[in-house]
Design a protein around this motif. Structure first.
Motif, PDB file in Angstrom:
ATOM      1  N   ASP A  49      25.563  35.604  37.523  1.00 27.52           N
ATOM      2  CA  ASP A  49      24.472  36.524  37.874  1.00 27.52           C
ATOM      3  C   ASP A  49      23.969  36.255  39.286  1.00 27.52           C
ATOM      4  OD1 ASP A  49      24.239  38.136  35.567  1.00 27.52           O
ATOM      5  OD2 ASP A  49      22.923  36.689  34.569  1.00 27.52           O
ATOM      6  N   GLY A  50      23.770  34.998  39.620  1.00 29.33           N
ATOM      7  CA  GLY A  50      23.266  34.632  40.950  1.00 29.33           C
ATOM      8  C   GLY A  50      24.232  34.977  42.066  1.00 29.33           C
ATOM      9  N   LEU A  51      25.507  34.680  41.880  1.00 29.98           N
ATOM     10  CA  LEU A  51      26.504  34.999  42.904  1.00 29.98           C
ATOM     11  C   LEU A  51      26.650  36.505  43.088  1.00 29.98           C
ATOM     12  CD1 LEU A  51      29.219  32.319  42.068  1.00 29.98           C
ATOM     13  CD2 LEU A  51      27.898  32.479  44.193  1.00 29.98           C
ATOM     14  N   LEU A  52      26.646  37.240  41.988  1.00 28.30           N
ATOM     15  CA  LEU A  52      26.734  38.698  42.101  1.00 28.30           C
ATOM     16  C   LEU A  52      25.526  39.261  42.842  1.00 28.30           C
ATOM     17  CD1 LEU A  52      28.109  39.624  38.555  1.00 28.30           C
ATOM     18  CD2 LEU A  52      29.366  39.695  40.727  1.00 28.30           C
ATOM     19  N   ALA A  55      25.847  38.826  46.448  1.00 24.68           N
ATOM     20  CA  ALA A  55      26.854  39.743  46.986  1.00 24.68           C
ATOM     21  C   ALA A  55      26.382  41.193  46.965  1.00 24.68           C
ATOM     22  CB  ALA A  55      28.149  39.609  46.193  1.00 24.68           C
ATOM     23  N   GLY A  56      25.200  41.451  46.410  1.00 17.19           N
ATOM     24  CA  GLY A  56      24.664  42.810  46.389  1.00 17.19           C
ATOM     25  C   GLY A  56      25.133  43.650  45.224  1.00 17.19           C
ATOM     26  N   THR A  57      25.441  42.998  44.109  1.00 13.96           N
ATOM     27  CA  THR A  57      25.893  43.732  42.929  1.00 13.96           C
ATOM     28  C   THR A  57      25.335  43.062  41.681  1.00 13.96           C
ATOM     29  OG1 THR A  57      27.822  44.776  41.890  1.00 13.96           O
ATOM     30  CG2 THR A  57      28.120  42.525  42.714  1.00 13.96           C
ATOM     31  N   ASP A  58      25.804  43.469  40.508  1.00 17.80           N
ATOM     32  CA  ASP A  58      25.325  42.861  39.266  1.00 17.80           C
ATOM     33  C   ASP A  58      26.379  43.000  38.171  1.00 17.80           C
ATOM     34  OD1 ASP A  58      24.943  45.349  37.677  1.00 17.80           O
ATOM     35  OD2 ASP A  58      23.352  45.746  39.118  1.00 17.80           O
ATOM     36  N   VAL A 112      35.265  36.339  37.785  1.00 15.16           N
ATOM     37  CA  VAL A 112      35.112  37.801  37.684  1.00 15.16           C
ATOM     38  C   VAL A 112      35.427  38.471  39.015  1.00 15.16           C
ATOM     39  CG1 VAL A 112      33.330  37.579  35.903  1.00 15.16           C
ATOM     40  CG2 VAL A 112      32.642  37.920  38.257  1.00 15.16           C
ATOM     41  N   ILE A 113      35.776  39.733  38.909  1.00 14.10           N
ATOM     42  CA  ILE A 113      35.917  40.637  40.044  1.00 14.10           C
ATOM     43  C   ILE A 113      34.977  41.789  39.765  1.00 14.10           C
ATOM     44  CG2 ILE A 113      37.459  42.161  41.353  1.00 14.10           C
ATOM     45  CD1 ILE A 113      39.789  40.365  40.362  1.00 14.10           C
ATOM     46  N   ALA A 114      34.167  42.160  40.751  1.00 14.70           N
ATOM     47  CA  ALA A 114      33.181  43.228  40.553  1.00 14.70           C
ATOM     48  C   ALA A 114      33.199  44.204  41.720  1.00 14.70           C
ATOM     49  CB  ALA A 114      31.779  42.632  40.419  1.00 14.70           C
ATOM     50  N   ALA A 115      32.721  45.408  41.447  1.00 13.73           N
ATOM     51  CA  ALA A 115      32.507  46.402  42.494  1.00 13.73           C
ATOM     52  C   ALA A 115      31.093  46.206  43.047  1.00 13.73           C
ATOM     53  CB  ALA A 115      32.660  47.808  41.917  1.00 13.73           C
ATOM     54  N   LYS A 116      30.863  46.708  44.253  1.00 12.15           N
ATOM     55  CA  LYS A 116      29.503  46.647  44.827  1.00 12.15           C
ATOM     56  C   LYS A 116      28.725  47.872  44.396  1.00 12.15           C
ATOM     57  CE  LYS A 116      28.213  44.688  48.446  1.00 12.15           C
ATOM     58  NZ  LYS A 116      27.866  44.237  49.748  1.00 12.15           N
TER      59      LYS A 116
END
Length: 116
Positions: A49-52, A55-58, A112-116
């Motif tokens: 949660d903190g890293l996301l 990075a400006g995402t969730d 994980v890999i996430a979108a912004k």
């Protein structure tokens, strides 16, 4: 296109942002190392949660998750924590495997890999 590195270290970064994609390194539990898979999973998901956020995402934008467990007998314990954390309707693609981790006190690792 720029590359942003979050919490860079000598061996790896905690996260890397390239374009609209955020790649997190495999996260392990430092504070709860040696404790139960459930406790370690809670800590790791908090780190994620903190890293996301940095990075400006969730977590609603996670695309793919890889989970490594040292013992598949703990799969349900890990899933109980995961299921309470992941938002309904936003579940990512996911793989979970049994593997030997970097140190014996770590029982779970999540990337994980996430979108912004």
């Amino acid at each position: 296109m720029t590359i942003q590195r979050i919490k860079p270290g000598p061996r790896m970064s905690g996260a890397v942002v390239h374009g609209d994609t955020v790649y997190l390194a495999g996260q392990v539990a430092a504070d709860t190392a040696g404790k139960s898979v459930g406790e370690q999973t809670k800590e790791i998901l908090s780190i994620i949660d903190g890293l996301l956020a940095q990075a400006g995402t969730d977590k609603t934008k996670i695309l793919m998750t890889n989970i490594w467990l040292t013992d598949m007998a703990t799969f349900q314990e890990m899933n109980a924590v995961w299921d309470a954390w992941v938002p309904q309707g936003h579940t990512p693609a996911r793989a979970t495997v049994e593997a030997k981790l970097a140190a014996p006190q770590f029982k779970v690792e999540i990337a994980v890999i996430a979108a912004k």
